[in-house]
Write a protein that holds these residues in place. Structure first.
Motif, PDB file in Angstrom:
ATOM      1  N   LYS A  98       3.053  30.500  37.606  1.00  0.00           N
ATOM      2  CA  LYS A  98       2.929  30.273  36.490  1.00  0.00           C
ATOM      3  C   LYS A  98       2.209  29.263  35.318  1.00  0.00           C
ATOM      4  O   LYS A  98       2.025  29.868  34.241  1.00  0.00           O
ATOM      5  CB  LYS A  98       4.472  29.256  36.092  1.00  0.00           C
ATOM      6  N   GLU A  99       1.135  28.133  36.322  1.00  0.00           N
ATOM      7  CA  GLU A  99       0.428  27.425  35.217  1.00  0.00           C
ATOM      8  C   GLU A  99      -0.963  28.502  35.422  1.00  0.00           C
ATOM      9  O   GLU A  99      -1.457  28.514  34.407  1.00  0.00           O
ATOM     10  CB  GLU A  99       0.096  26.428  35.725  1.00  0.00           C
ATOM     11  N   PHE A 100      -1.761  28.972  36.550  1.00  0.00           N
ATOM     12  CA  PHE A 100      -2.326  30.382  36.224  1.00  0.00           C
ATOM     13  C   PHE A 100      -2.017  30.937  34.326  1.00  0.00           C
ATOM     14  O   PHE A 100      -3.340  30.932  34.008  1.00  0.00           O
ATOM     15  CB  PHE A 100      -2.441  31.092  37.021  1.00  0.00           C
ATOM     16  N   TYR A 101      -0.941  31.629  34.641  1.00  0.00           N
ATOM     17  CA  TYR A 101      -1.188  32.425  34.049  1.00  0.00           C
ATOM     18  C   TYR A 101      -0.676  32.109  32.166  1.00  0.00           C
ATOM     19  O   TYR A 101      -1.147  32.431  31.815  1.00  0.00           O
ATOM     20  CB  TYR A 101       0.291  33.613  33.846  1.00  0.00           C
ATOM     21  N   ARG A 147      -7.458  38.977  46.097  1.00  0.00           N
ATOM     22  CA  ARG A 147      -8.178  38.446  47.097  1.00  0.00           C
ATOM     23  C   ARG A 147      -9.717  38.289  47.082  1.00  0.00           C
ATOM     24  O   ARG A 147     -10.533  37.003  47.294  1.00  0.00           O
ATOM     25  CB  ARG A 147      -8.263  39.396  48.476  1.00  0.00           C
ATOM     26  N   ALA A 148      -9.948  38.419  45.632  1.00  0.00           N
ATOM     27  CA  ALA A 148     -11.714  38.303  45.866  1.00  0.00           C
ATOM     28  C   ALA A 148     -11.798  37.072  44.484  1.00  0.00           C
ATOM     29  O   ALA A 148     -13.103  36.996  43.829  1.00  0.00           O
ATOM     30  CB  ALA A 148     -12.124  40.011  44.304  1.00  0.00           C
ATOM     31  N   GLY A 149     -10.751  37.010  43.791  1.00  0.00           N
ATOM     32  CA  GLY A 149     -10.241  35.424  42.713  1.00  0.00           C
ATOM     33  C   GLY A 149     -11.424  35.752  41.681  1.00  0.00           C
ATOM     34  O   GLY A 149     -11.557  35.317  40.811  1.00  0.00           O
ATOM     35  N   LEU A 202      -5.609  28.936  42.577  1.00  0.00           N
ATOM     36  CA  LEU A 202      -6.212  29.193  41.009  1.00  0.00           C
ATOM     37  C   LEU A 202      -6.641  28.623  39.942  1.00  0.00           C
ATOM     38  O   LEU A 202      -6.183  29.104  38.891  1.00  0.00           O
ATOM     39  CB  LEU A 202      -5.107  30.201  40.386  1.00  0.00           C
ATOM     40  N   LYS A 203      -6.498  27.366  40.948  1.00  0.00           N
ATOM     41  CA  LYS A 203      -6.691  26.218  39.755  1.00  0.00           C
ATOM     42  C   LYS A 203      -7.905  26.570  39.096  1.00  0.00           C
ATOM     43  O   LYS A 203      -7.838  26.058  37.796  1.00  0.00           O
ATOM     44  CB  LYS A 203      -6.103  24.900  40.057  1.00  0.00           C
ATOM     45  N   ASP A 204      -9.093  26.646  39.618  1.00  0.00           N
ATOM     46  CA  ASP A 204     -10.544  26.992  39.308  1.00  0.00           C
ATOM     47  C   ASP A 204     -10.510  28.111  38.507  1.00  0.00           C
ATOM     48  O   ASP A 204     -11.868  27.838  38.013  1.00  0.00           O
ATOM     49  CB  ASP A 204     -11.379  26.197  39.763  1.00  0.00           C
TER      50      ASP A 204
END
Length: 278
Positions: free
Chosen positions: A52-55, A130-132, A275-277
């Motif tokens: 949720k934080e990422f989106y 997977r690839a970020g 995904l934080k970065d």
């Protein structure tokens, strides 16, 4: 509860009523894709905290949520008129496009490709995680949400998608565009939390069965709303909203939960990347 309204185009030429006239596309875009926009917003809200934080942090980079939103083309492939192939509950329905074509031949090419589009979208989303690839994740998630809107609409699953077989021509437009507009602020969703899908591709057919059973209800409610009225007036839409509004909210709420569940499942299958970065 059924058929929501979903935004997929007809196999073959669309009915004249549903066909935008030249110059109308920009004016109608926001309305045409209202269900998509609402579903993505709700899907973000029901994600687990890590996702949720990422989106939320990249909400305006999601095509449908941007200040100038973008949406994928909605062509005839974004349907699956399954009752044109088999009667409900569609026992023995092939689970791959190749097997469907082998069994039904040319007829398989006339019913749409929605399940296979979901398959491909899910695979791409897993690879993006997977690839970020931030933009790949956001665009892929938005695409999947659009397909969940389509899949949760009974009208996208029946050969009588526009009411053309029952003298209710234009039903597709009334359901996909006009009813959400008529509901306005009452179009509030209430979805359950995202779930991990053990069999994400088989899940497509579970959603399809759950959606399809409400197709006849939508046809009946449309007919009831029209009784005693001259044309599809404001009085008709008020009556239709009262009768079919709960169905619309229910199916779009399910679409949001399904979209969030596919996002969560793809992230998990990809190894739960940080995904934080991003």
């Amino acid at each position: 509860m059924a058929a929501v309204i979903l935004l997929a185009t007809v196999v073959g030429p669309r009915p004249a009523e549903a066909q935008p006239r030249p110059g109308e596309r920009n004016e109608r875009m926001e309305l045409l894709e209202l269900a998509h926009r609402v579903v993505v917003k709700e899907a973000i809200d029901v994600l687990p905290k890590q996702l949720k934080e990422f989106y939320e942090g990249h909400r305006e980079e999601i095509p449908s949520q941007a200040l100038e939103p973008e949406f994928p083309r909605r062509g005839p492939e974004r349907r699956f008129l399954v009752d044109q192939l088999l009667p409900f509950p569609f026992k023995g329905l092939p689970r791959s496009e190749k097997a469907l074509q082998a069994r039904f031949g040319e007829e398989a090419g006339r019913v749409g490709r929605l399940p296979w589009l979901v398959y491909a979208s899910y695979d791409r989303l897993v690879e993006a995680f997977r690839a970020g690839e931030k933009l790949g994740i956001l665009r892929g998630s938005d695409e999947m949400a659009g397909y969940m809107v389509d899949l949760n609409s009974p009208l996208n699953l029946t050969k009588n998608f526009d009411g053309q077989e029952t003298g209710q021509h234009g039903l597709w437009l009334r359901m996909t565009e006009k009813l959400p507009e008529a509901m306005g602020g009452d179009l509030k969703l209430k979805s359950d939390a995202a779930n991990y899908l053990d069999r994400p591709k088989e899940y497509v057919f579970s959603v399809m069965l759950e959606s399809y059973v409400w197709a006849d209800n939508i046809l009946y409610l449309d007919e009831l709303a029209r009784r005693g009225k001259a044309g599809y007036s404001a009085a008709y839409y008020e009556a239709f909203a009262q009768r079919a509004g709960p169905i619309l909210r229910e199916r779009l709420s399910s679409a949001a939960e399904d979209a969030a569940s596919y996002w969560y499942t793809a992230w998990t299958v990809a190894g739960r990347p940080n995904l934080k970065d991003k």
